[in-house]
Every structure is written in structure tokens, then in C-alpha cells.
Design a protein around this motif. Structure first.
Motif, PDB file in Angstrom:
ATOM      1  N   ALA A   1       0.823  -1.224   0.000  1.00 42.32           N
ATOM      2  CA  ALA A   1       0.000   0.000   0.000  1.00 42.32           C
ATOM      3  C   ALA A   1       0.852   1.267   0.000  1.00 42.32           C
TER       4      ALA A   1
ATOM      5  N   ASP B   1      -4.514 -10.725  -1.679  1.00 42.62           N
ATOM      6  CA  ASP B   1      -5.371  -9.573  -2.006  1.00 42.62           C
ATOM      7  C   ASP B   1      -4.539  -8.291  -2.135  1.00 42.62           C
ATOM      8  N   ARG B   2      -3.518  -8.173  -1.289  1.00 36.81           N
ATOM      9  CA  ARG B   2      -2.679  -6.957  -1.343  1.00 36.81           C
ATOM     10  C   ARG B   2      -1.843  -6.949  -2.626  1.00 36.81           C
TER      11      ARG B   2
ATOM     12  N   ALA C   1      -4.014  -5.881  -5.409  1.00 36.84           N
ATOM     13  CA  ALA C   1      -4.383  -4.453  -5.375  1.00 36.84           C
ATOM     14  C   ALA C   1      -3.177  -3.525  -5.556  1.00 36.84           C
ATOM     15  N   SER C   2      -1.984  -4.091  -5.584  1.00 37.27           N
ATOM     16  CA  SER C   2      -0.777  -3.254  -5.636  1.00 37.27           C
ATOM     17  C   SER C   2      -0.700  -2.459  -6.940  1.00 37.27           C
ATOM     18  N   THR C   3      -0.260  -1.216  -6.828  1.00 33.99           N
ATOM     19  CA  THR C   3      -0.107  -0.391  -8.042  1.00 33.99           C
ATOM     20  C   THR C   3       1.072  -0.887  -8.881  1.00 33.99           C
TER      21      THR C   3
END
Ligand code: SAM
Length: 205
Positions: free
Chosen positions: A49, A73-74, A77-79
Motif C-alpha cells: 500500500a 489480495d494486497r 491491489a498493488s499499483t
């Protein structure tokens, strides 16, 4: 490693190092990361994040399959795209001088041969590349250090091989890094023996 180390420690770590308690530190440590980043001890992905937009790719090194699953999940969702490229910071399956940056948050304490892992990070960074880190380690006060030495054998057993009293700054310079930024402090809400933090940036010259 027994069931405790394999199944319980990664879940405990996921909770104890959650951003609610560590987010401000993670944000500071991740600031300035760019390009290809090697993250050793990726854990359950709590740093994702905080990757700056300038990060193009993260190469994750993490032995724990449970930790990696908790990170799913992270990672999604990581850019920046995250790939798990290895299982052991002591032996990175990466070419010499290819990475722009490296990241290690509360990991050097746990790797069996910390000097070897830092030598590997130094090897894979390009000249001028930077290792961003926050670690807990040896406290400067004799009484706290004595407690760290007393507690170390128990800590190693219950916390997945974690050492309390590693001399982080000395390990970094011995691996060939220049400490371009270093803050050391007792973390306000931690018992002193567990919470002497080394936070900063080490540069491969
Ligand atoms: C205290 S946790 C920190 C996790 C994560 N960096 C964070 O900030 O939440 C230490 C991590 O180091 C990993 N680790 C243990 N031995 C390792 C090794 N030889 N190489 C790389 N990582 C290792 C553990 O599996 C665990 O994920």
C-alpha cells in the motif's frame, strides 16, 4: 520448521505488523523507492500500500507459503506488479547489479545468516542503488542489551528465528553499504528489548 513456525508465526506477524501499528513507518521507509525493487521478507505484503508510483516492479523474496497466501489480495491491489522470485534472502536468484532499490522491513532479524543476505542485496543492486529498511536490533543501553541477550533464545523459538540483538548498522556497513540516512530510536509502544529500531536508507556505492 514445526507447525508453529510454518502456520502460526506468519499469521501472528500479519496481525502484529499490520499498518494500524506500522503504517507511518512503512510510509517513511517506502518513500523514494523507484524502478525495480527487490523486497526481502515480503511477508503478507503490508508494504504494497506504500509503494510510490515510481516503482515499476517488485520482486518478492519470501519463504513462507502461508505469508504469500495472506498477501494475495494486497498483491492483486498493488499499483506495482509483484512477482515472487525467490524463497531465501541468503541466495537471491537475480543477476548482479540489476535492481534499482531493495526493501526490508523487520526481516534482517529473522534471516539465519543476516550478513550473507545483506551481501546478496548489495550484489543485486546497481551502483547507487538503495536499500530502504526498518529493522529492530541491538539497543545502545547496556541494561536493555543484556535483556535482549537473555531473551534471545526464547524469542528465536517463539518468533520464527527472530534475533533481538543484531547490530543492524554494523551489518549494513560490513556488507559494503554506505548509510545515507539512519534514524535509531525506541519505538514508543514497544518494550525496549523488542523495539529499538534502525530506520533509513543504505546506498551501494
Ligand atoms: C517479522 S516478518 C516481516 C514481514 C514483512 N517484511 C513485514 O514488514 O510485514 C519477517 C519475514 O522474513 C521472512 N523470512 C524468514 N527467513 C527468511 C529468509 N531466509 N529470506 C527471506 N525472508 C525470510 C519471514 O517469512 C517473514 O515473512
Amino acid at each position: 520448521m514445526g507447525l508453529w513456525g510454518r502456520a502460526v508465526v506468519p499469521r501472528l506477524t500479519n496481525v502484529l505488523l499490520a499498518p494500524k501499528r506500522t503504517g507511518e513507518i512503512r510510509e517513511r521507509v517506502c518513500a523514494g523507492l523507484s524502478g525495480q525493487v527487490v523486497e526481502i521478507g515480503f511477508g503478507s505484503g503490508h508494504n504494497t500500500a506504500y509503494y510510490p508510483a515510481a516503482v515499476s516492479e517488485v520482486l518478492a523474496v519470501e519463504p513462507s507459503d502461508v505469508g504469500w497466501r495472506l498477501a494475495a489480495d494486497r498483491v492483486a491491489a498493488s499499483t506495482a506488479p509483484v512477482r515472487r522470485v525467490g524463497l531465501d534472502g541468503q541466495s537471491l536468484p537475480l543477476p548482479d547489479a540489476g535492481a534499482d532499490c531493495a526493501l526490508s522491513t523487520w526481516t534482517v532479524c529473522t534471516i539465519p545468516d543476516a550478513a550473507q543476505a545483506l551481501a546478496e542485496v548489495h550484489r543485486v543492486l546497481r551502483p547507487g542503488g538503495t536499500l530502504h529498511f526498518v529493522e529492530h536490533g541491538r539497543a545502545p543501553d547496556a541494561s536493555v542489551h543484556a535483556w535482549q541477550q537473555r531473551l534471545d533464545p526464547i524469542q528465536k523459538r517463539v518468533a520464527g528465528g527472530c534475533h533481538l540483538s543484531r547490530p543492524i548498522a554494523e551489518l549494513l556497513t560490513a556488507a559494503g553499504f554506505t548509510l545515507t540516512k539512519l534514524d535509531t530510536y525506541y519505538a514508543p509502544k514497544e518494550p525496549k528489548a523488542f523495539g529499538y529500531f534502525y530506520e533509513g536508507v543504505a546506498t551501494r556505492s
